[in-house]
Design a protein around this motif. Structure first.
Motif, mmCIF file in Angstrom:
data_model
loop_
_atom_site.group_PDB
_atom_site.id
_atom_site.type_symbol
_atom_site.label_atom_id
_atom_site.label_comp_id
_atom_site.label_asym_id
_atom_site.label_seq_id
_atom_site.Cartn_x
_atom_site.Cartn_y
_atom_site.Cartn_z
ATOM 1 N N LYS A 9 -3.140 10.110 1.717
ATOM 2 C CA LYS A 9 -4.137 9.311 1.014
ATOM 3 C C LYS A 9 -3.466 8.121 0.343
ATOM 4 O O LYS A 9 -2.312 8.188 -0.067
ATOM 5 N N ILE A 10 -4.232 7.051 0.229
ATOM 6 C CA ILE A 10 -3.755 5.848 -0.458
ATOM 7 C C ILE A 10 -3.818 6.112 -1.955
ATOM 8 O O ILE A 10 -4.850 6.489 -2.483
ATOM 9 N N THR A 11 -2.679 5.931 -2.637
ATOM 10 C CA THR A 11 -2.604 6.196 -4.072
ATOM 11 C C THR A 11 -2.436 4.930 -4.903
ATOM 12 O O THR A 11 -2.691 4.939 -6.092
ATOM 13 N N ASN A 12 -1.962 3.853 -4.270
ATOM 14 C CA ASN A 12 -1.724 2.621 -5.001
ATOM 15 C C ASN A 12 -1.762 1.429 -4.046
ATOM 16 O O ASN A 12 -1.235 1.505 -2.937
ATOM 17 N N VAL B 224 0.851 -1.189 0.000
ATOM 18 C CA VAL B 224 0.000 0.000 0.000
ATOM 19 C C VAL B 224 0.889 1.243 0.000
ATOM 20 O O VAL B 224 1.714 1.421 0.890
ATOM 21 N N THR B 225 0.714 2.080 -1.016
ATOM 22 C CA THR B 225 1.445 3.340 -1.107
ATOM 23 C C THR B 225 0.534 4.458 -0.610
ATOM 24 O O THR B 225 -0.586 4.610 -1.079
ATOM 25 N N VAL B 226 1.049 5.214 0.363
ATOM 26 C CA VAL B 226 0.317 6.330 0.939
ATOM 27 C C VAL B 226 1.141 7.585 0.670
ATOM 28 O O VAL B 226 2.341 7.616 0.965
ATOM 29 N N ALA B 227 0.494 8.613 0.086
ATOM 30 C CA ALA B 227 1.205 9.847 -0.253
ATOM 31 C C ALA B 227 0.651 11.023 0.528
ATOM 32 O O ALA B 227 -0.543 11.090 0.805
ATOM 33 N N ASN B 228 1.534 11.945 0.862
ATOM 34 C CA ASN B 228 1.154 13.162 1.563
ATOM 35 C C ASN B 228 0.667 14.166 0.514
ATOM 36 O O ASN B 228 1.444 14.917 -0.049
ATOM 37 N N THR B 229 -0.637 14.136 0.249
ATOM 38 C CA THR B 229 -1.232 15.016 -0.763
ATOM 39 C C THR B 229 -1.593 16.354 -0.122
ATOM 40 O O THR B 229 -1.449 16.529 1.083
ATOM 41 N N GLY B 230 -2.087 17.273 -0.896
ATOM 42 C CA GLY B 230 -2.535 18.555 -0.350
ATOM 43 C C GLY B 230 -3.740 18.407 0.563
ATOM 44 O O GLY B 230 -4.049 19.289 1.344
ATOM 45 N N ASP B 231 -4.425 17.247 0.491
ATOM 46 C CA ASP B 231 -5.605 16.980 1.320
ATOM 47 C C ASP B 231 -5.313 15.970 2.422
ATOM 48 O O ASP B 231 -6.190 15.247 2.850
ATOM 49 N N GLY B 232 -4.076 15.867 2.854
ATOM 50 C CA GLY B 232 -3.687 14.899 3.874
ATOM 51 C C GLY B 232 -3.109 13.644 3.235
ATOM 52 O O GLY B 232 -2.921 13.568 2.022
#
Length: 142
Positions: A133-136, A123-131
């Motif tokens: 989020k799981i991206t992959n 599970v890839t989790v990224a620090n997006t502008g909205d907190g």
């Protein structure tokens, strides 16, 4: 005077009922990497879907290696799948391990050990502008 009291009481009651019914505004402060992973694990192992939609990025991609074939799904397809397994508890032992971590991205391995096989989810989790989020999510069966 009686009429004024009745109007004031009615307005107060209306305000109280409106405040009680108000939905909380989602906070990005709760969208941490740990929260995203825990929400995902709850969804795949216990069928608990609360908050899952919020921790999945709009462009999230789910891939699954089945033999020599890779199957890919988008957010809408996976949410439909999760809804079909709502409140279904999997008979497996689940463990998590951080494979890679930095300030912007984390890769977490989520192992689900069933009798006879193991499903490993990367599970890839990224620090997006909205907190966070799981991206992959990439799943392998052994």
């Amino acid at each position: 005077m009686k009429k004024l009291k009745s109007i004031m009481l009615g307005l107060t009651l209306l305000l109280v009922c409106g405040a009680v019914k108000a939905n909380p505004i989602p906070s990005n402060e709760n969208l941490t990497a740990t929260h995203a992973i825990n929400t995902y694990v709850d969804a795949i192992t216990r069928g608990k879907l609360n908050g899952l939609n919020e921790v999945l990025d709009q462009s999230v991609k789910f891939s699954m290696l089945r033999g020599t074939k890779v199957l890919s799904f988008d957010k809408k397809q996976m949410m439909e799948f999760f809804k079909g397994d709502k409140n279904v508890e999997q008979t497996c032992t689940t463990s998590t391990e951080v494979v890679e971590s930095n300030a912007d991205v984390k890769v977490v391995k989520v192992d689900m050990k069933f009798d006879g096989f193991t499903r490993s989810n990367y599970v890839t989790v990224a620090n997006t502008g909205d907190g966070w989020k799981i991206t992959n999510v990439y799943s392998v069966f052994k």
